[in-house]
Design an enzyme around this catalytic site. Structure first.
Site, PDB file in Angstrom:
ATOM      1  CG  HIS A 130      -2.004  -1.010   1.188  1.00  0.00           C
ATOM      2  ND1 HIS A 130      -2.831  -1.212   0.106  1.00  0.00           N
ATOM      3  CD2 HIS A 130      -2.368  -1.935   2.116  1.00  0.00           C
ATOM      4  CE1 HIS A 130      -3.656  -2.213   0.366  1.00  0.00           C
ATOM      5  NE2 HIS A 130      -3.403  -2.667   1.576  1.00  0.00           N
ATOM      6  CG  ASP A 167      -3.414  -8.582   0.504  1.00  0.00           C
ATOM      7  OD1 ASP A 167      -4.503  -8.163   0.941  1.00  0.00           O
ATOM      8  OD2 ASP A 167      -2.398  -8.680   1.207  1.00  0.00           O
TER       9      ASP A 167
END
Length: 219
Positions: A130, A167
């Site tokens: 991220h 993910d």
């Protein structure tokens, strides 16, 4: 086939507070599973080295790297915790942990390219996918996989690199950094809609994004 396993005790020292899901016990769970299944017997166990700032800056802006370092290095002496966003905070052990995480990815890349091992697994934390070019978010500080990919391309001379990101959350930070880099193909599998609510529309021509509904099976 030899698999290298990179980790370091410094990665356990990064602590974002009681009850936070990204906790040191995640590494314990991996180690326990390897011992319980006997898989650890076949691994080449290695300590993750520290990355250098110039290696980090292949994926992140120098201003961001410097600002993050200046913000979190003093926590070693103060013992304080610094919130970077509602989900992400740094503490006394964070700087060394993030540098070990990036260092593990770099060392693993070199070991595979050199033919020392067939493949490698990095059990490090905090995670990285991220973290964007110029910001931390979603538990992540530096984007380890892009740091490793750019090292493979710019230092080790590879012409093309593939990043497979699987993910429940979309790897928005990785996409932010590598979008439209023709040397890198990124394929990302993730639940959608879900945090960080990105990925439905790829940001670059080198992206293959696969948004999936909750409870989607492997096939």
């Amino acid at each position: 086939m030899t698999t290298a396993f990179y980790s370091h005790a410094d990665c356990r020292a990064h602590d974002m507070g009681r009850g936070h899901p990204e906790c040191p016990q995640r590494l314990d769970a991996i180690q326990d599973h390897l011992l319980a299944t006997g898989l650890s017997d076949g691994l080449s166990m290695r300590e993750a080295p520290m990355a250098g700032l110039e290696q980090i800056e292949r994926a992140h802006s120098a201003d961001y790297v410097q600002a993050l370092r200046q913000a979190i290095e003093p926590l070693v002496d103060s013992g304080d915790r610094l919130a970077l966003d509602p989900d992400t905070s740094a503490g006394p052990g964070t700087w060394r942990a993030v540098m070990r995480g990036a260092g593990a990815a770099l060392a693993a890349t070199d070991a595979v390219i050199d033919g020392d091992v067939a493949n490698a697994f990095c059990a490090t934390r905090p995670p990285g996918h991220h973290a964007t070019h110029s910001s931390a978010m979603g538990f992540c500080f530096f984007n380890n996989v892009v740091i490793a990919a750019r090292h493979a391309l710019e230092v080790r001379g590879l012409e093309r690199v593939g990043i497979i990101d699987f993910d429940v959350h979309h790897g928005n930070g990785t996409e932010d950094i590598v979008a439209d880099d023709p040397r890198i193909l990124m394929c990302s599998f993730f639940q959608h809609p879900l945090y960080p609510y990105t990925g439905a529309e790829p940001k670059g021509s080198n992206m293959v994004n696969v948004p999936l509904a909750p409870y989607t099976r492997g096939d």
